[in-house]
Each structure stands twice: as structure tokens, then as C-alpha cells.
Design a protein around this motif. Sequence first.
Motif, mmCIF file in Angstrom:
data_model
loop_
_atom_site.group_PDB
_atom_site.id
_atom_site.type_symbol
_atom_site.label_atom_id
_atom_site.label_comp_id
_atom_site.label_asym_id
_atom_site.label_seq_id
_atom_site.Cartn_x
_atom_site.Cartn_y
_atom_site.Cartn_z
ATOM 1 N N CYS A 157 -3.631 43.769 -16.100
ATOM 2 C CA CYS A 157 -4.205 44.200 -14.819
ATOM 3 C C CYS A 157 -3.521 45.466 -14.321
ATOM 4 O O CYS A 157 -4.186 46.387 -13.821
ATOM 5 N N TYR A 158 -2.198 45.516 -14.452
ATOM 6 C CA TYR A 158 -1.477 46.724 -14.052
ATOM 7 C C TYR A 158 -1.891 47.914 -14.925
ATOM 8 O O TYR A 158 -2.048 49.036 -14.424
ATOM 9 N N MET A 159 -2.052 47.669 -16.210
ATOM 10 C CA MET A 159 -2.469 48.745 -17.115
ATOM 11 C C MET A 159 -3.823 49.309 -16.690
ATOM 12 O O MET A 159 -4.010 50.532 -16.635
ATOM 13 N N LYS A 160 -4.754 48.414 -16.379
ATOM 14 C CA LYS A 160 -6.093 48.856 -15.982
ATOM 15 C C LYS A 160 -6.092 49.550 -14.631
ATOM 16 O O LYS A 160 -7.015 50.310 -14.319
ATOM 17 N N ARG A 161 -5.053 49.301 -13.842
ATOM 18 C CA ARG A 161 -4.918 49.953 -12.539
ATOM 19 C C ARG A 161 -4.065 51.220 -12.630
ATOM 20 O O ARG A 161 -3.640 51.762 -11.605
ATOM 21 N N GLN A 162 -3.798 51.644 -13.868
ATOM 22 C CA GLN A 162 -3.018 52.861 -14.111
ATOM 23 C C GLN A 162 -1.590 52.760 -13.565
ATOM 24 O O GLN A 162 -1.017 53.742 -13.088
ATOM 25 N N LYS A 163 -1.013 51.574 -13.619
ATOM 26 C CA LYS A 163 0.357 51.370 -13.165
ATOM 27 C C LYS A 163 1.217 50.994 -14.376
ATOM 28 O O LYS A 163 1.615 49.839 -14.552
ATOM 29 N N LYS A 164 1.506 51.987 -15.192
ATOM 30 C CA LYS A 164 2.211 51.744 -16.456
ATOM 31 C C LYS A 164 3.611 51.176 -16.223
ATOM 32 O O LYS A 164 4.056 50.297 -16.968
ATOM 33 N N ASP A 165 4.319 51.694 -15.225
ATOM 34 C CA ASP A 165 5.676 51.206 -14.963
ATOM 35 C C ASP A 165 5.670 49.712 -14.620
ATOM 36 O O ASP A 165 6.522 48.954 -15.091
#
Length: 245
Positions: A131-139
Motif C-alpha cells: 500500500c505504501y509502495m502504491k502511494r509512492q511512499k518508498k521510505d
Amino acid sequence: MYNILISAASGAVLFLLLFAVKLPWWAALLVGLVVFTALFVGISRVIMKKVMASIETAGKDLQAQPPRFEKAVRELKDALQYGKWQVYVEGQINSQIGMIYYMKRDFSNAFPYLEKSFFKNWAAMGMLAICYMKRQKKDKMISTFDKAVQWNVKEPLLWGLYAYCLNECGDVSKAKEVLGKGLKKLPGDATLADNLACLEQGKKMKMRNYGDMWFQFHLESLGALQKHQMAAMGGRMQRRMVARR
């Protein structure tokens, strides 16, 4: 948590009472600790029995044909009341609710529950990281995966999933590093070794070897998922036909 507070208060009160009647402090303390432990274990068993009953009921709803997703979620949400009584119960139930929504592809509803997941539920933590990846939150994705593998070092799919997501983010070197760490924890794992070789050769990772466990993360297209389901259904039908002969 209520369990700790009740057990500690009971033990402390008994200690003070026994000490007040001139019992040696060490003896009063020992009795207080025994009472604390007995109450804590007893209450824990009662609460966990109720929680497991709710999870089992929700599991039966999910296995029904067709699955009763909403009923399962309601059952689990009702069980959240026990989170005030026992440590980690709330996280475990939130993990289950989040995973149900995620597997339904209801990612917006899944996310807030997955955020409160129990860190030892590696599948829920993996879904949260995606979910974080899809929200562009790599960290955030990386920190979530790092926490997941820290507590679930023996889960080969988790290591593969971590590497796959890093590769999707364009960080091939970090993906290879993660697979290397996974192989140190799981020496001889053929799928991890094969995927590391794929990345070193500039090829795509082969995640379908993990079967249904891989497809639950919804990183494949709907078409690929449907093909997998049809193939699995065909295999089951063939086995039934063979069994009847």
C-alpha cells in the motif's frame, strides 16, 4: 491493558495486606507475584479463547460459498473490544480485518487496519508495505518490510516480496541485497536463489512459484489471477476424476 492493571493491582493489594500483618516482606512479595501471575494467565486464557472463537467464526464465513466477507468483518470488529484487555489482541484483529479488505481489492478500507497490524503477521505487513509502495511512499515501504523481516526471518515469500517491490521501484541493487540476506537466513531456498539469479541476469523475478500465497498480494493483473484460478480449478477437477476411477 485491563488484564495487567487488574492482575498488578490484586497482587499489590495482597502484598500490602500481608506486609501489614507482619509477614516478612519477601514472603508477602512472593505471594503477591504468584497472585499476579495466576490472575494474568487466567484472564489471558479467557480473553484469547473469546478472540479465537471470533476468528474461527470469521474464517467459516470466508470459506462459505459465496464468501460472507461483510459478516466476517463485523465479527472481527466486535472482537476489537477485547483489545483493551490483552496486549497485541487489537493488532492481531486489525491484521485480519485489513487482510480481508485487501484480498477483496478494497484497498482504501484495508489501509487503516493494516496500519495497525500486528508486526508478527508477515502477510498483513507485506500488504501494508505494498500500500505504501502504491502511494509512492518508498521510505515507509522499506521501513515496514524491514520490521516484517526482522520478526519473520523464516518466511521465504516475505523476502521475495520485499525484493520484488524494490525491483518495481527501480532499486535493483537493493532488491538483490535483500534476496542475499534472505538466503543467509534460509540457505538453500531454491526460489530465492532463482530470483536472485534472474535479477543478476537482468530478468524479471519469478514469483508465481509461490502459488496462491503470491496472488493474494494482487501484484499481478486480474487476467493473470483469473488464469491462475482457472488452472487451479482444472487441476482440482482432474484430481477428482482420477480419484473416482
